[in-house]
Design an enzyme around this catalytic site. Structure first.
Site, PDB file in Angstrom:
ATOM      1  CB  SER A 113      -0.896  -0.151   0.972  1.00 50.04           C
ATOM      2  OG  SER A 113      -1.635   1.234   1.189  1.00 50.04           O
ATOM      3  CG  HIS A 114       0.682   3.333   3.657  1.00 54.49           C
ATOM      4  ND1 HIS A 114      -0.057   2.541   3.835  1.00 54.49           N
ATOM      5  CD2 HIS A 114       1.456   3.727   4.766  1.00 54.49           C
ATOM      6  CE1 HIS A 114       0.167   1.984   5.059  1.00 54.49           C
ATOM      7  NE2 HIS A 114       1.325   2.950   5.790  1.00 54.49           N
ATOM      8  CG  ASP A 277      -3.047   4.015  -1.181  1.00 60.39           C
ATOM      9  OD1 ASP A 277      -3.811   3.999  -2.143  1.00 60.39           O
ATOM     10  OD2 ASP A 277      -2.709   3.293  -0.223  1.00 60.39           O
ATOM     11  CG  ASP A 279      -3.152  -0.560  -1.896  1.00 62.30           C
ATOM     12  OD1 ASP A 279      -2.760   0.799  -1.486  1.00 62.30           O
ATOM     13  OD2 ASP A 279      -3.908  -1.271  -1.063  1.00 62.30           O
ATOM     14  CG  ASP A 281      -6.149   1.065  -0.334  1.00 59.67           C
ATOM     15  OD1 ASP A 281      -5.370   1.889  -0.458  1.00 59.67           O
ATOM     16  OD2 ASP A 281      -6.296   0.185   0.561  1.00 59.67           O
ATOM     17  NE  ARG A 282      -3.439   4.607   3.056  1.00 63.26           N
ATOM     18  CZ  ARG A 282      -2.785   4.641   4.252  1.00 63.26           C
ATOM     19  NH1 ARG A 282      -2.144   5.736   4.466  1.00 63.26           N
ATOM     20  NH2 ARG A 282      -2.429   3.549   5.088  1.00 63.26           N
ATOM     21  CE  LYS A 376      -6.966   2.359   2.983  1.00 64.44           C
ATOM     22  NZ  LYS A 376      -6.979   1.170   3.836  1.00 64.44           N
TER      23      LYS A 376
HETATM   24  C1  VG1 Z   1      -2.591   2.363   8.424  1.00 67.21           C
HETATM   25  C2  VG1 Z   1      -3.703   3.093   8.745  1.00 67.21           C
HETATM   26  C3  VG1 Z   1      -5.089   2.633   8.697  1.00 67.21           C
HETATM   27  C4  VG1 Z   1      -4.871   1.927   7.178  1.00 67.21           C
HETATM   28  C5  VG1 Z   1      -4.013   1.039   7.144  1.00 67.21           C
HETATM   29  C6  VG1 Z   1      -3.878   0.279   5.855  1.00 67.21           C
HETATM   30  O1  VG1 Z   1      -2.530   1.228   9.600  1.00 67.21           O
HETATM   31  O2  VG1 Z   1      -3.393   4.090   9.950  1.00 67.21           O
HETATM   32  O3  VG1 Z   1      -5.965   3.480   8.845  1.00 67.21           O
HETATM   33  O4  VG1 Z   1      -6.134   0.951   7.359  1.00 67.21           O
HETATM   34  O5  VG1 Z   1      -2.617   1.471   7.339  1.00 67.21           O
HETATM   35  O6  VG1 Z   1      -3.988   1.072   4.614  1.00 67.21           O
HETATM   36  P1  VG1 Z   1      -1.343   1.357  10.977  1.00 67.21           P
HETATM   37  O7  VG1 Z   1      -1.666   0.165  11.654  1.00 67.21           O
HETATM   38  O8  VG1 Z   1      -0.389   1.638  10.294  1.00 67.21           O
HETATM   39  O9  VG1 Z   1      -1.853   2.692  11.563  1.00 67.21           O
HETATM   40  V1  VG1 Z   1      -3.355   0.875   2.964  1.00 67.21           V
HETATM   41  O10 VG1 Z   1      -3.868   1.728   2.373  1.00 67.21           O
HETATM   42  O11 VG1 Z   1      -1.922   1.002   3.587  1.00 67.21           O
HETATM   43  O12 VG1 Z   1      -3.584  -0.712   3.148  1.00 67.21           O
HETATM   44 CO    CO Z   2      -3.436   1.566   0.334  1.00 67.98          CO
END
Ligand code: VG1
Ligand code: CO
Length: 543
Positions: A113-114, A277, A279, A281-282, A376
């Site tokens: 993801s991010h 982001d 993938d 979803d953000r 998302k």
């Molecule tokens: C983070 C965010 C959370 C989100 C998760 C996955 O998790 O705070 O809100 O659902 O990333 O997002 P954490 O445990 O690091 O706070 V994605 O778009 O990275 O899959």
């Molecule tokens: Co993501």
């Protein structure tokens, strides 16, 4: 082609976090590491259960190799048909969309993801169930249990398949269909939003900049915005997915998407800006000179949901993760619908949407979505905003200010302390947890504490309980301090401090966010010793 049984030994630490298993690429490259986790997924699903599967990833480094391994393992576990995105690439929302549309048993998503990508970056894998959403805790726990005892895995010795040509190939008895997921996704968006109104908006000269951050949403944004909706070519920037996201950090917030923020602040700024982001979803929503906080965006979408055809009948409920600001709660109250508070991570929203208790869901971390899928969805949020701007004919800033004037403003910020010493971070959380019972009723620097606890969630649909989901200190004026450890990082620990303050008076809606929250930040430091204990003088990232 034959199916091989390969002896293996467990790897420590394969417990899925907030969103699947995320580790450094180099950890995933160890022989057997990915195979062990995938074998554990199939063991959890049970022999012969998964007949139709979706596999796709965000295209980061190691994506192609991982997909070939997963396909050969799927064939060895009796999967009959796999849908794969062209080039092995599919955004996370597209995987969810395809699982649902083609009634598949589940999906395997390859993404961190991010998190940054590339050979020195991160990789990740997660399993999604037949509703299209991330597997709930009982499944991720079972996968983890299998990873601890595994002694062998099963894999076909077939040669790699060509993932770049649309069409059908085979491994053993399994059919592999390489599809263009953009088509299924775009068709779903068409049903939710007023594409004619958005097309007319672009035709009137409305200008937009969508920054795909060299990640997966580029092709989707180009097809929908520039293709179907007639936005001028060049509206989508950084739109070619790259294995290392152009060396950037594909997290759409004002810090990592600084280029977009600068473009939106200039004299010739477009009317609307957005980013997504790694993938897809953000989302980040930006107006001329104003970045909309994700918590506000959720509340604004909820308050205006009926402008979009897919939501014209109204919404049944809203759900937000606990650290997300309570702006959406105020909208829910005005609409006379429920607002659910869940732990961080999209997997907790699935049951609520399946039971039709929540239509819209959101997280403070630039994540928004609805019951159209079970992830998302970055581009969905952008299209909602375009639909809203097309109907209301106001600027982003006017819409945000109007919302604050009606509901009040929730000043909100997240302070991340990244890659801190894990022992120090855990000690800080433990010490604070111990103090919680005595905090309620105290006055801290003028803030009267009305509630202090470690958030626990009881799922109203399946009755499951999740504990230790973040410490929250709630003041009697509704202000909140929340502290939790990230479950997506791959280095040491990341402490997230979330600060929120409510201001009803519209003559006080122009404060600088950090100034508005500085008193609460000081209380948070006094009560937790976060900086002192981690040896940091300031946060790594403030959003
Ligand atoms: C983070 C965010 C959370 C989100 C998760 C996955 O998790 O705070 O809100 O659902 O990333 O997002 P954490 O445990 O690091 O706070 V994605 O778009 O990275 O899959
Ligand atoms: Co993501």
């Amino acid at each position: 082609m034959t199916i091989q049984t390969v002896a293996t030994t467990p790897f420590a630490g394969q417990r899925p976090g907030t969103s699947g298993l995320r580790k450094k690429v180099t950890e995933f490259q160890q022989p057997g590491y990915l195979e062990n986790f995938v074998e554990s997924i199939f063991l959890t699903l049970g022999a012969g259960k998964c007949r139709h599967l979706v596999v796709g990833g965000d295209g980061r480094y190691f994506n192609r190799e991982a997909i070939q391994t997963i396909l050969r393992m799927a064939a060895a576990h009796g999967v009959e048909r796999v849908l794969v995105g062209r080039g092995g690439i599919m955004s996370t929302p597209a995987v969810s969309c395809v699982i649902r549309k083609h009634a598949c048993y589940g999906g395997i998503v390859l993404s961190a993801s991010h998190n940054p990508g590339g050979i020195d970056g991160d990789f990740g894998i997660k399993y999604n169930t037949e509703n299209g959403g991330p597997a709930p805790e009982k499944i991720t726990d079972a996968i983890y249990e299998h990873t601890k005892t595994l002694s062998e895995y099963h894999i076909s010795d077939a040669a790699p398949v060509d993932l770049d040509q649309l069409g059908t190939t085979r491994i053993e008895n399994m059919t592999i269909e390489v599809i263009d997921p953009v088509l299924d996704y775009a068709e779903l968006m068409k049903r939710l939003f007023d594409f004619d109104a958005i097309r007319a908006l672009f035709a009137s000269g409305f200008r937009m900049r969508f920054d795909a951050m060299h990640a997966v949403s580029g092709p989707y944004a180009k097809a929908v915005l520039e293709g179907i909706l007639g936005a001028p070519a060049g509206t989508v920037v950084n739109g070619e997915p790259q294995e290392d996201f152009g060396g950037g950090h594909p997290d759409p917030n004002p810090v990592n998407a600084a280029e977009l923020i600068a473009a939106m602040a200039g004299p010739d700024a477009p009317d609307f800006g957005a980013a997504s982001d790694g993938d897809g979803d953000r989302n980040m929503i930006v107006g001329r000179g104003i970045a909309v906080t994700p918590s506000d965006s959720l509340a604004i979408i909820a308050a205006n949901a009926t402008v979009a055809p897919g939501y014209k009948g109204g919404i049944t409920g809203i759900a937000r993760s606990m650290p997300t600001s309570t702006a959406a709660d105020r909208v829910a109250q005005a609409l006379g619908i429920s607002c659910f508070e869940t732990p961080t991570g999209w997997k907790y929203f699935g049951n609520l949407m399946d039971a039709n208790l929540a239509t819209l869901c959101g997280e403070e971390s630039y994540g928004t979505g609805s019951f159209h899928i079970r992830e998302k969805d970055g581009l969905w949020a952008v299209l909602f905003w375009l639909n809203l701007l097309a109907v209301r004919k106001l600027s982003v800033e006017q819409i945000v200010r109007e919302h604050w004037a009606r509901f009040g403003r929730n000043y909100y910020s997240r302070h991340d302390y990244e890659a801190v010493d894990a022992t120090a971070a855990n000690a800080m959380m433990d010490a604070l947890r111990e103090r919680l019972p005595e905090l309620a009723g105290q006055t801290l620097d003028g803030h009267h504490v009305s509630q202090a606890d470690d958030f626990a969630y009881n799922d109203p649909v399946d009755g499951s309980t999740s504990t230790r989901q973040g410490i929250r200190i709630v003041m009697s004026d509704g202000s909140r301090i929340v502290l939790r450890l990230s479950g997506t990082g791959t280095e040491g620990a990341t402490v997230r401090l979330y600060l929120e303050r409510y201001e009803a008076d519209s003559t006080r809606h122009d404060l600088d966010t950090q100034e508005a929250l500085s008193g609460l930040a000081q209380v948070a430091e006094n009560v937790s010793g976060l900086r002192r204990r981690t040896g940091r003088s300031e946060p790594t990232v403030v959003t």
